[in-house]
Design a protein around this motif. Structure first.
Motif, PDB file in Angstrom:
ATOM      1  N   PHE A   1       0.753  17.310  11.159  1.00  0.00           N
ATOM      2  CA  PHE A   1      -0.004  16.332  10.384  1.00  0.00           C
ATOM      3  C   PHE A   1      -1.445  16.798  10.229  1.00  0.00           C
ATOM      4  CE2 PHE A   1      -2.817  12.551  10.597  1.00  0.00           C
ATOM      5  CZ  PHE A   1      -2.483  11.967   9.383  1.00  0.00           C
ATOM      6  N   ALA A   2      -1.947  16.825   8.977  1.00  0.00           N
ATOM      7  CA  ALA A   2      -3.318  17.278   8.713  1.00  0.00           C
ATOM      8  C   ALA A   2      -4.232  16.142   8.261  1.00  0.00           C
ATOM      9  CB  ALA A   2      -3.315  18.390   7.658  1.00  0.00           C
ATOM     10  N   GLY A   3      -3.668  15.091   7.662  1.00  0.00           N
ATOM     11  CA  GLY A   3      -4.493  13.980   7.199  1.00  0.00           C
ATOM     12  C   GLY A   3      -3.709  13.077   6.276  1.00  0.00           C
ATOM     13  N   TYR A   4      -4.337  11.972   5.886  1.00  0.00           N
ATOM     14  CA  TYR A   4      -3.697  11.087   4.920  1.00  0.00           C
ATOM     15  C   TYR A   4      -4.731  10.268   4.164  1.00  0.00           C
ATOM     16  CZ  TYR A   4      -3.807   7.232   8.472  1.00  0.00           C
ATOM     17  OH  TYR A   4      -4.177   6.282   9.386  1.00  0.00           O
ATOM     18  N   ILE A   5      -4.275   9.627   3.084  1.00  0.00           N
ATOM     19  CA  ILE A   5      -5.079   8.676   2.329  1.00  0.00           C
ATOM     20  C   ILE A   5      -4.174   7.517   1.937  1.00  0.00           C
ATOM     21  CG2 ILE A   5      -4.649   9.924   0.151  1.00  0.00           C
ATOM     22  CD1 ILE A   5      -7.374   8.944  -0.830  1.00  0.00           C
ATOM     23  N   TRP A   6      -4.695   6.297   2.055  1.00  0.00           N
ATOM     24  CA  TRP A   6      -3.940   5.108   1.680  1.00  0.00           C
ATOM     25  C   TRP A   6      -4.489   4.546   0.381  1.00  0.00           C
ATOM     26  CZ3 TRP A   6       0.239   2.851   4.223  1.00  0.00           C
ATOM     27  CH2 TRP A   6       0.569   3.410   5.459  1.00  0.00           C
ATOM     28  N   LEU A   7      -3.589   4.099  -0.512  1.00  0.00           N
ATOM     29  CA  LEU A   7      -3.952   3.566  -1.818  1.00  0.00           C
ATOM     30  C   LEU A   7      -3.359   2.177  -1.986  1.00  0.00           C
ATOM     31  CD1 LEU A   7      -3.054   6.796  -3.836  1.00  0.00           C
ATOM     32  CD2 LEU A   7      -5.335   6.133  -3.020  1.00  0.00           C
ATOM     33  N   HIS A   8      -4.122   1.299  -2.644  1.00  0.00           N
ATOM     34  CA  HIS A   8      -3.637  -0.069  -2.843  1.00  0.00           C
ATOM     35  C   HIS A   8      -4.037  -0.549  -4.228  1.00  0.00           C
ATOM     36  CE1 HIS A   8      -2.119  -3.912  -1.260  1.00  0.00           C
ATOM     37  NE2 HIS A   8      -3.030  -4.463  -2.044  1.00  0.00           N
ATOM     38  N   MET A   9      -3.085  -1.127  -4.967  1.00  0.00           N
ATOM     39  CA  MET A   9      -3.349  -1.687  -6.279  1.00  0.00           C
ATOM     40  C   MET A   9      -3.525  -3.195  -6.153  1.00  0.00           C
ATOM     41  SD  MET A   9      -1.507   1.143  -6.328  1.00  0.00           S
ATOM     42  CE  MET A   9      -1.222   2.655  -7.239  1.00  0.00           C
ATOM     43  N   GLY A  10      -4.602  -3.723  -6.719  1.00  0.00           N
ATOM     44  CA  GLY A  10      -4.877  -5.151  -6.634  1.00  0.00           C
ATOM     45  C   GLY A  10      -5.778  -5.477  -5.459  1.00  0.00           C
ATOM     46  N   CYS A  11      -5.863  -6.766  -5.109  1.00  0.00           N
ATOM     47  CA  CYS A  11      -6.737  -7.207  -4.021  1.00  0.00           C
ATOM     48  C   CYS A  11      -6.276  -6.632  -2.685  1.00  0.00           C
ATOM     49  CB  CYS A  11      -6.755  -8.735  -3.936  1.00  0.00           C
ATOM     50  SG  CYS A  11      -7.652  -9.510  -5.269  1.00  0.00           S
ATOM     51  N   TYR A  12      -7.239  -6.182  -1.910  1.00  0.00           N
ATOM     52  CA  TYR A  12      -6.929  -5.593  -0.609  1.00  0.00           C
ATOM     53  C   TYR A  12      -7.453  -6.500   0.499  1.00  0.00           C
ATOM     54  CZ  TYR A  12      -7.192  -2.570   3.469  1.00  0.00           C
ATOM     55  OH  TYR A  12      -7.064  -2.064   4.737  1.00  0.00           O
ATOM     56  N   ASP A  13      -6.580  -6.884   1.407  1.00  0.00           N
ATOM     57  CA  ASP A  13      -6.926  -7.737   2.543  1.00  0.00           C
ATOM     58  C   ASP A  13      -7.447  -6.857   3.672  1.00  0.00           C
ATOM     59  OD1 ASP A  13      -7.202  -9.769   4.337  1.00  0.00           O
ATOM     60  OD2 ASP A  13      -5.070 -10.248   4.494  1.00  0.00           O
TER      61      ASP A  13
ATOM     62  N   TYR B   1      -8.275   9.912   6.200  1.00  0.00           N
ATOM     63  CA  TYR B   1      -8.416  10.542   7.519  1.00  0.00           C
ATOM     64  C   TYR B   1      -7.983  11.998   7.452  1.00  0.00           C
ATOM     65  CZ  TYR B   1      -7.550  11.600  12.455  1.00  0.00           C
ATOM     66  OH  TYR B   1      -7.552  12.181  13.689  1.00  0.00           O
ATOM     67  N   VAL B   2      -8.796  12.864   8.058  1.00  0.00           N
ATOM     68  CA  VAL B   2      -8.447  14.276   8.216  1.00  0.00           C
ATOM     69  C   VAL B   2      -8.498  14.606   9.704  1.00  0.00           C
ATOM     70  CG1 VAL B   2      -9.084  16.666   7.687  1.00  0.00           C
ATOM     71  CG2 VAL B   2      -9.344  14.899   5.932  1.00  0.00           C
ATOM     72  N   ASP B   3      -7.431  15.195  10.213  1.00  0.00           N
ATOM     73  CA  ASP B   3      -7.379  15.561  11.625  1.00  0.00           C
ATOM     74  C   ASP B   3      -8.539  16.504  11.955  1.00  0.00           C
ATOM     75  OD1 ASP B   3      -6.177  17.556  13.899  1.00  0.00           O
ATOM     76  OD2 ASP B   3      -5.333  15.539  14.080  1.00  0.00           O
ATOM     77  N   PRO B   4      -9.184  16.320  13.129  1.00  0.00           N
ATOM     78  CA  PRO B   4     -10.370  17.126  13.466  1.00  0.00           C
ATOM     79  C   PRO B   4     -10.200  18.625  13.271  1.00  0.00           C
ATOM     80  CG  PRO B   4     -10.110  15.380  15.066  1.00  0.00           C
ATOM     81  CD  PRO B   4      -8.903  15.310  14.170  1.00  0.00           C
ATOM     82  N   GLN B   5      -9.045  19.170  13.589  1.00  0.00           N
ATOM     83  CA  GLN B   5      -8.891  20.618  13.470  1.00  0.00           C
ATOM     84  C   GLN B   5      -8.787  21.093  12.023  1.00  0.00           C
ATOM     85  OE1 GLN B   5      -5.059  22.253  14.842  1.00  0.00           O
ATOM     86  NE2 GLN B   5      -4.371  20.130  15.060  1.00  0.00           N
ATOM     87  N   PHE B   6      -8.661  20.151  11.067  1.00  0.00           N
ATOM     88  CA  PHE B   6      -8.580  20.516   9.651  1.00  0.00           C
ATOM     89  C   PHE B   6      -9.827  20.111   8.867  1.00  0.00           C
ATOM     90  CE2 PHE B   6      -4.137  20.298  10.971  1.00  0.00           C
ATOM     91  CZ  PHE B   6      -3.627  21.465  10.423  1.00  0.00           C
ATOM     92  N   ARG B   7     -10.871  19.655   9.558  1.00  0.00           N
ATOM     93  CA  ARG B   7     -12.045  19.147   8.849  1.00  0.00           C
ATOM     94  C   ARG B   7     -12.936  20.246   8.276  1.00  0.00           C
ATOM     95  NH1 ARG B   7     -13.285  13.894  12.780  1.00  0.00           N
ATOM     96  NH2 ARG B   7     -11.330  12.833  12.204  1.00  0.00           N
ATOM     97  N   ALA B   8     -12.731  21.470   8.678  1.00  0.00           N
ATOM     98  CA  ALA B   8     -13.479  22.582   8.089  1.00  0.00           C
ATOM     99  C   ALA B   8     -12.675  23.261   6.983  1.00  0.00           C
ATOM    100  CB  ALA B   8     -13.856  23.595   9.168  1.00  0.00           C
TER     101      ALA B   8
ATOM    102  N   SER C   1       0.832  -1.204   0.000  1.00  0.00           N
ATOM    103  CA  SER C   1       0.000   0.000   0.000  1.00  0.00           C
ATOM    104  C   SER C   1       0.865   1.251   0.000  1.00  0.00           C
ATOM    105  CB  SER C   1      -0.923   0.008   1.223  1.00  0.00           C
ATOM    106  OG  SER C   1      -1.772  -1.116   1.221  1.00  0.00           O
ATOM    107  N   ARG C   2       0.327   2.333  -0.544  1.00  0.00           N
ATOM    108  CA  ARG C   2       1.019   3.613  -0.586  1.00  0.00           C
ATOM    109  C   ARG C   2       0.217   4.639   0.198  1.00  0.00           C
ATOM    110  NH1 ARG C   2       2.323   3.746  -7.129  1.00  0.00           N
ATOM    111  NH2 ARG C   2       2.917   1.548  -7.292  1.00  0.00           N
ATOM    112  N   CYS C   3       0.915   5.604   0.758  1.00  0.00           N
ATOM    113  CA  CYS C   3       0.261   6.604   1.592  1.00  0.00           C
ATOM    114  C   CYS C   3       0.641   8.009   1.139  1.00  0.00           C
ATOM    115  CB  CYS C   3       0.664   6.409   3.064  1.00  0.00           C
ATOM    116  SG  CYS C   3      -0.086   7.607   4.193  1.00  0.00           S
ATOM    117  N   LEU C   4      -0.364   8.881   1.024  1.00  0.00           N
ATOM    118  CA  LEU C   4      -0.143  10.299   0.775  1.00  0.00           C
ATOM    119  C   LEU C   4      -0.548  11.046   2.034  1.00  0.00           C
ATOM    120  CD1 LEU C   4      -1.723  10.647  -2.800  1.00  0.00           C
ATOM    121  CD2 LEU C   4       0.682  10.231  -2.217  1.00  0.00           C
ATOM    122  N   ILE C   5       0.326  11.917   2.529  1.00  0.00           N
ATOM    123  CA  ILE C   5       0.023  12.650   3.755  1.00  0.00           C
ATOM    124  C   ILE C   5      -0.110  14.143   3.458  1.00  0.00           C
ATOM    125  CG2 ILE C   5       1.171  10.961   5.229  1.00  0.00           C
ATOM    126  CD1 ILE C   5       3.497  12.922   5.502  1.00  0.00           C
ATOM    127  N   ALA C   6      -1.026  14.772   4.178  1.00  0.00           N
ATOM    128  CA  ALA C   6      -1.208  16.222   4.097  1.00  0.00           C
ATOM    129  C   ALA C   6      -0.639  16.826   5.370  1.00  0.00           C
ATOM    130  CB  ALA C   6      -2.693  16.573   3.957  1.00  0.00           C
TER     131      ALA C   6
END
Length: 213
Positions: free
Chosen positions: A79-91, A114-121, A68-73
C-alpha cells in the motif's frame, strides 16, 4: 489545540481548516525511478482485509456505505496511499458539520488524501491526483473541494504546488458536546452554535474559477 486537548483530556479542541479547491487537470506523470511501478486503481471489497490502511475497517466500511469512493496507490502488493472522493454533501467525521460542494455537478469533495511515509518523496501524490482527474472529469466535474488542517504544513505545501485555490477557512471550537463554528468564505462571516442537525457549509466555485474552465 494540542495544549487544550492535553490539559482537558481531549474535551476541548480548537480545529482550523482551510477550504481549498483543487483543479482536475489532465496530468502527465513521468514514470521513472524506483516508484515507476506504482499503479492507482479503485478500491474493491477484497482489498479491505488484504492491505493495511491508516484508518480502521469500520471507518472504511462507513465511508463506502455513505457513497464515498476510494482510489488506492500500490507498488506490487504494498500500500502506497489513497484518496477518497464524495459526490454531494459530505458529513464531516472530525467535527459536527456538513460540507456542501457547489455546484454539485462541477464540484465534488475529496478527503483523507494519504501517502505512506516511505512514498512521500516519490510521485505517489501526483499520481493519485492524476487518477482522480481521470475518474471525475468524464462525470462532468472540473474541481474537487476539501478541507485541510491549517496545522498540517506539509499537506498545504503539497496542495499549493498542485495549483489549489484557498476559498476560505472554518474554525471549530469544541468543549465536550458543545461546539462553536466560525466560517470565513469570501466576504461572508458566519457563526454557528452547537446545533442538531449540524451546520451545512457551502464551498463554491468562484466566478473566476468557473470562467477559467
Amino acid at each position: 489545540d494540542k495544549g487544550l486537548a492535553g490539559a482537558s483530556k481531549g474535551r476541548m479542541r480548537v480545529r482550523r481548516y482551510m477550504l481549498v479547491l483543487q483543479p482536475l487537470r489532465d496530468r502527465a506523470v513521468t514514470r521513472s525511478g524506483p516508484e515507476s511501478g506504482i499503479r492507482v486503481r479503485s478500491l474493491i471489497t477484497e482489498d479491505m482485509t488484504k492491505l493495511r490502511y491508516p484508518v480502521s475497517l469500520e471507518v472504511m466500511r462507513r465511508r463506502i456505505q455513505m457513497g464515498s469512493r476510494c482510489l488506492i496507490a500500490e507498488l506490487g502488493d504494498q500500500f502506497a496511499g489513497y484518496i477518497w472522493l464524495h459526490m454531494g454533501c459530505y458529513d464531516e467525521d472530525e467535527v459536527r458539520c456538513e460540507f456542501e460542494p457547489w455546484p454539485p455537478d462541477k464540484l465534488c469533495w475529496d478527503f483523507d488524501v494519504y501517502v505512506d511515509p516511505q512514498f512521500r518523496a516519490t510521485r505517489t501524490f501526483a499520481r493519485l491526483w492524476a487518477a482522480a482527474a481521470l475518474h471525475l472529469r468524464p462525470l462532468g466535474f472540473t474541481h474537487s473541494a476539501s478541507r485541510i488542517s491549517a496545522y498540517n504544513a506539509s499537506s498545504l505545501r503539497a496542495h499549493s504546488t498542485s495549483g489549489s485555490l484557498v476559498r476560505g477557512s472554518a474554525v471549530f471550537v469544541t468543549v465536550g458536546r458543545h461546539q462553536i463554528t466560525l466560517v470565513f468564505i469570501d466576504a461572508t462571516r458566519r457563526i454557528y452554535f452547537s446545533t442538531n442537525p449540524p451546520p451545512r457549509l457551502r464551498v463554491t466555485l468562484s466566478p473566476a474559477t468557473e470562467t477559467s474552465q
